[in-house]
Structures are given as C-alpha cells and as structure tokens.
Design a protein around this motif. Structure first.
Motif, PDB file in Angstrom:
ATOM      1  N   SER A 122       0.866  -1.177   0.000  1.00 19.09           N
ATOM      2  CA  SER A 122       0.000   0.000   0.000  1.00 19.09           C
ATOM      3  C   SER A 122       0.909   1.235   0.000  1.00 19.09           C
ATOM      4  CB  SER A 122      -0.888   0.020   1.245  1.00 19.09           C
ATOM      5  OG  SER A 122      -0.092   0.275   2.392  1.00 19.09           O
ATOM      6  N   LEU A 123       0.338   2.373  -0.354  1.00 15.18           N
ATOM      7  CA  LEU A 123       1.130   3.607  -0.388  1.00 15.18           C
ATOM      8  C   LEU A 123       1.733   3.891   1.002  1.00 15.18           C
ATOM      9  CD1 LEU A 123       2.092   6.212  -1.769  1.00 15.18           C
ATOM     10  CD2 LEU A 123      -0.140   7.223  -1.254  1.00 15.18           C
ATOM     11  N   GLU A 124       0.895   3.791   2.023  1.00  9.25           N
ATOM     12  CA  GLU A 124       1.344   4.146   3.377  1.00  9.25           C
ATOM     13  C   GLU A 124       2.414   3.162   3.875  1.00  9.25           C
ATOM     14  OE1 GLU A 124      -1.779   3.903   2.345  1.00  9.25           O
ATOM     15  OE2 GLU A 124      -2.427   5.995   2.464  1.00  9.25           O
ATOM     16  N   ASP A 125       2.154   1.855   3.703  1.00 11.92           N
ATOM     17  CA  ASP A 125       3.110   0.861   4.217  1.00 11.92           C
ATOM     18  C   ASP A 125       4.425   0.901   3.432  1.00 11.92           C
ATOM     19  OD1 ASP A 125       1.247   0.141   6.042  1.00 11.92           O
ATOM     20  OD2 ASP A 125       0.707  -1.770   5.102  1.00 11.92           O
ATOM     21  N   GLY A 126       4.307   1.067   2.127  1.00 12.21           N
ATOM     22  CA  GLY A 126       5.524   1.133   1.299  1.00 12.21           C
ATOM     23  C   GLY A 126       6.368   2.342   1.688  1.00 12.21           C
ATOM     24  N   ALA A 127       5.710   3.484   1.869  1.00 10.16           N
ATOM     25  CA  ALA A 127       6.449   4.692   2.245  1.00 10.16           C
ATOM     26  C   ALA A 127       7.095   4.503   3.624  1.00 10.16           C
ATOM     27  CB  ALA A 127       5.516   5.897   2.246  1.00 10.16           C
ATOM     28  N   ALA A 128       6.356   3.855   4.549  1.00 12.78           N
ATOM     29  CA  ALA A 128       6.910   3.622   5.894  1.00 12.78           C
ATOM     30  C   ALA A 128       8.143   2.711   5.812  1.00 12.78           C
ATOM     31  CB  ALA A 128       5.840   3.010   6.798  1.00 12.78           C
ATOM     32  N   GLN A 129       8.082   1.712   4.926  1.00  9.77           N
ATOM     33  CA  GLN A 129       9.202   0.787   4.768  1.00  9.77           C
ATOM     34  C   GLN A 129      10.448   1.510   4.222  1.00  9.77           C
ATOM     35  OE1 GLN A 129       9.277  -2.522   5.503  1.00  9.77           O
ATOM     36  NE2 GLN A 129      11.411  -2.669   4.824  1.00  9.77           N
ATOM     37  N   VAL A 130      10.233   2.337   3.211  1.00  7.98           N
ATOM     38  CA  VAL A 130      11.365   3.083   2.630  1.00  7.98           C
ATOM     39  C   VAL A 130      11.941   4.036   3.677  1.00  7.98           C
ATOM     40  CG1 VAL A 130      11.996   4.814   0.885  1.00  7.98           C
ATOM     41  CG2 VAL A 130      10.563   2.853   0.242  1.00  7.98           C
ATOM     42  N   ARG A 131      11.055   4.682   4.408  1.00 16.16           N
ATOM     43  CA  ARG A 131      11.478   5.620   5.452  1.00 16.16           C
ATOM     44  C   ARG A 131      12.356   4.895   6.493  1.00 16.16           C
ATOM     45  NH1 ARG A 131       9.745   7.967  10.193  1.00 16.16           N
ATOM     46  NH2 ARG A 131       9.955  10.234  10.172  1.00 16.16           N
ATOM     47  N   GLU A 132      11.877   3.734   6.920  1.00 16.02           N
ATOM     48  CA  GLU A 132      12.611   2.956   7.924  1.00 16.02           C
ATOM     49  C   GLU A 132      13.997   2.553   7.391  1.00 16.02           C
ATOM     50  OE1 GLU A 132      10.040  -0.064   9.629  1.00 16.02           O
ATOM     51  OE2 GLU A 132      11.813  -1.356   9.803  1.00 16.02           O
ATOM     52  N   ASN A 133      14.037   2.153   6.123  1.00 22.46           N
ATOM     53  CA  ASN A 133      15.317   1.754   5.528  1.00 22.46           C
ATOM     54  C   ASN A 133      16.297   2.925   5.471  1.00 22.46           C
ATOM     55  OD1 ASN A 133      14.365  -0.810   5.189  1.00 22.46           O
ATOM     56  ND2 ASN A 133      13.779  -0.532   3.046  1.00 22.46           N
ATOM     57  N   LEU A 134      15.770   4.100   5.180  1.00 20.82           N
ATOM     58  CA  LEU A 134      16.649   5.279   5.118  1.00 20.82           C
ATOM     59  C   LEU A 134      17.182   5.614   6.511  1.00 20.82           C
ATOM     60  CD1 LEU A 134      14.655   7.540   2.604  1.00 20.82           C
ATOM     61  CD2 LEU A 134      16.737   6.222   2.158  1.00 20.82           C
ATOM     62  N   VAL A 135      16.311   5.519   7.509  1.00 25.26           N
ATOM     63  CA  VAL A 135      16.746   5.778   8.889  1.00 25.26           C
ATOM     64  C   VAL A 135      17.845   4.793   9.266  1.00 25.26           C
ATOM     65  CG1 VAL A 135      16.022   5.688  11.308  1.00 25.26           C
ATOM     66  CG2 VAL A 135      14.548   6.808   9.610  1.00 25.26           C
ATOM     67  N   ARG A 136      17.641   3.530   8.882  1.00 23.90           N
ATOM     68  CA  ARG A 136      18.595   2.485   9.268  1.00 23.90           C
ATOM     69  C   ARG A 136      19.998   2.741   8.709  1.00 23.90           C
ATOM     70  NH1 ARG A 136      15.902  -2.658   7.897  1.00 23.90           N
ATOM     71  NH2 ARG A 136      14.353  -2.132   9.440  1.00 23.90           N
ATOM     72  N   VAL A 137      20.073   3.340   7.521  1.00 24.26           N
ATOM     73  CA  VAL A 137      21.418   3.594   6.980  1.00 24.26           C
ATOM     74  C   VAL A 137      21.949   4.983   7.349  1.00 24.26           C
ATOM     75  CG1 VAL A 137      21.245   1.951   5.070  1.00 24.26           C
ATOM     76  CG2 VAL A 137      20.575   4.336   4.692  1.00 24.26           C
ATOM     77  N   GLY A 138      21.214   5.703   8.192  1.00 26.51           N
ATOM     78  CA  GLY A 138      21.799   6.927   8.749  1.00 26.51           C
ATOM     79  C   GLY A 138      21.174   8.231   8.320  1.00 26.51           C
ATOM     80  N   PHE A 139      20.112   8.181   7.519  1.00 30.13           N
ATOM     81  CA  PHE A 139      19.449   9.441   7.164  1.00 30.13           C
ATOM     82  C   PHE A 139      18.573   9.910   8.328  1.00 30.13           C
ATOM     83  CE2 PHE A 139      20.307   7.950   2.843  1.00 30.13           C
ATOM     84  CZ  PHE A 139      20.658   9.130   2.198  1.00 30.13           C
ATOM     85  N   GLN A 140      18.497  11.224   8.466  1.00 30.70           N
ATOM     86  CA  GLN A 140      17.511  11.809   9.389  1.00 30.70           C
ATOM     87  C   GLN A 140      16.307  12.148   8.531  1.00 30.70           C
ATOM     88  OE1 GLN A 140      20.433  14.785  10.624  1.00 30.70           O
ATOM     89  NE2 GLN A 140      19.783  14.310  12.697  1.00 30.70           N
ATOM     90  N   VAL A 141      15.198  11.472   8.824  1.00 27.55           N
ATOM     91  CA  VAL A 141      14.060  11.545   7.914  1.00 27.55           C
ATOM     92  C   VAL A 141      12.931  12.363   8.533  1.00 27.55           C
ATOM     93  CG1 VAL A 141      12.458  10.177   6.521  1.00 27.55           C
ATOM     94  CG2 VAL A 141      14.695   9.250   7.089  1.00 27.55           C
ATOM     95  N   GLY A 142      12.403  13.307   7.759  1.00 29.67           N
ATOM     96  CA  GLY A 142      11.290  14.127   8.237  1.00 29.67           C
ATOM     97  C   GLY A 142       9.963  13.399   8.110  1.00 29.67           C
ATOM     98  N   LYS A 143       8.916  14.083   8.569  1.00 27.68           N
ATOM     99  CA  LYS A 143       7.572  13.492   8.482  1.00 27.68           C
ATOM    100  C   LYS A 143       7.145  13.402   7.017  1.00 27.68           C
ATOM    101  CE  LYS A 143       3.743  14.359  10.966  1.00 27.68           C
ATOM    102  NZ  LYS A 143       2.772  15.229  11.653  1.00 27.68           N
ATOM    103  N   PRO A 144       6.581  12.274   6.591  1.00 26.41           N
ATOM    104  CA  PRO A 144       6.158  12.184   5.191  1.00 26.41           C
ATOM    105  C   PRO A 144       5.030  13.167   4.868  1.00 26.41           C
ATOM    106  CG  PRO A 144       5.761  10.112   6.373  1.00 26.41           C
ATOM    107  CD  PRO A 144       6.297  11.076   7.359  1.00 26.41           C
TER     108      PRO A 144
END
Ligand code: SAM
Length: 205
Positions: A142-164
């Motif tokens: 889904s749009l929401e779950d996919g975006a949450a997954q990408v967000r989590e992956n970016l956080v895991r590699v060190g990005f500081q991620v803002g609110k979608p």
C-alpha cells in the motif's frame, strides 16, 4: 561513465567530469530521471547548481539531453551501480516516482543502492524520495506501508528523515516531472514525499 546527448553517447572520464563541475559548489542528482524533465527544470531554475540526471534507460532521454545548459548532464547508469566518478560530489539527490528495480531496492534496502548513495553524497547532503501509490501496488505494497518501509530503511542507513507529506493530484500537477503529470491525471493520483538529510550514510565513508 556513459553520458548522453540526444542519440549520441560520450564516455566522460574523471578529469573531464571534474572540469565540468569545477565552478559549482552544489551538485544535484536526479536518480531514475526518466525523460530528464525534472533535471532540466532544476538546472534552468538553479544556474549556480550543477544538475545530473541518471537513468538506466536511454530511450526516453533524447529530447531533454539535447538542451544546451552548461550545468546539466545526463548519465546512463543503474542506480545499483552508480558511477565511481561521482564519489563524494553530490549534495542533493531526488528520486521521483521510482518503479521497477529502483523502487525494489528502496523497499529492500538493497546494499548496492544504499552503499552507492553513501559513497556519492557529500556530508550534510539531502535526499528527497517521492513514491506513488500505483508503483507500490505493483510491488505488493500500500502507499502508506511502502512509504513507511522506505522511510525505515533510510533511517537504518543513517538518514535523518522528516515526516512524510501526502501529495494529491493538485500537488502532482504542479510538480515539474513528466511522470507526476501522468499520475495526476491517472487512476491513482496519490504519492508520498519523504525528505531526509544525512551527515554520513551507510559505509560509504
Ligand atoms: C516512473 S519513471 C519516473 C521518471 C521521472 N523521475 C519522472 O518523475 O518523470 C521511473 C524511472 O526509473 C528508472 N529506473 C528504474 N529502475 C532503475 C534503476 N535500477 N536504475 C536507474 N533507473 C531506474 C526507469 O527507467 C524510469 O525512467
């Protein structure tokens, strides 16, 4: 590194690339640039920034790559094998409405993509990812779950991620890329924008 202008390819080496980038402090990379319209508009709007569009598919790049702007370059390369010549150069990356293996790599935190991004970014670089509902649905998200997954992956590699941020058809219509326009008038005009920044990402040094 293979660059393209119209139908003509040219191999650019590190020395030639550095010469082209010499007068620019900021370098933007539009990854999965498609026909290159977003990169072209960015280069036009920010003449003090050097803009690079990368896509693995050359066919769609013919029109915009003919543009005669000193601060614009199109490269044929895969997101999972970014050119070494860009090492430590790029201050801003955009990934707009990815599909196929580019989207898959974002969803799976593919080390080839994540490590590649880590190597090309400068310190304090930023990354904007825009994901659309239809492309995620094709990969079973889904749009929401996919975006949450990408967000989590970016956080895991060190990005500081803002609110979608949710992008509706109006926002998509106003966005300067060809795919955004197609989505805006299509069956599923929904997207999510994820803005992030990093000091240092992954193991790219
Ligand atoms: C839906 S289009 C979006 C194009 C453009 N960003 C826009 O907004 O108009 C997705 C693009 O991602 C590119 N792409 C998919 N996988 C890729 C990969 N592994 N490496 C580079 N480009 C890729 C495709 O060739 C396609 O041009």
């Amino acid at each position: 590194m293979e660059t393209i202008r119209g139908r003509t390819s040219h191999t650019l080496d590190l020395i030639e690339l550095r010469a082209r980038l010499a007068n620019y402090n900021r370098i933007t990379l539009d990854l999965g640039t498609g026909d290159g319209k977003f990169a072209f508009c960015h280069a036009e709007n920010f003449p003090g920034t050097f803009t690079i569009g990368i896509d693995s598919c050359r066919e769609n790049l013919r029109q915009y790559s003919r543009a005669n702007l000193p601060n614009l370059l199109y490269i044929i390369a895969s997101a999972q094998n970014l050119p070494r010549e860009l090492h430590g150069c790029v201050s801003y990356v955009t990934i707009n409405f990815p599909w196929g293996s580019l989207l898959e790599s974002l969803l799976n935190a593919d080390p080839l993509l994540m490590h590649g991004l880590g190597t090309i970014l400068t310190s304090r670089a930023s990354l904007d990812v825009r994901l659309n509902g239809g492309a995620l649905a094709e990969q079973g998200w889904s749009l929401e779950d996919g975006a949450a997954q990408v967000r989590e992956n970016l956080v895991r590699v060190g990005f500081q991620v803002g609110k979608p941020t949710f992008l509706d058809s109006r926002a998509l219509r106003a966005f300067p890329s060809t795919w955004a326009k197609l989505l805006a008038f299509g069956r599923d005009p929904r997207a999510i924008e994820i803005k992030s920044c990093c000091n240092r990402v992954g193991s790219g040094g």
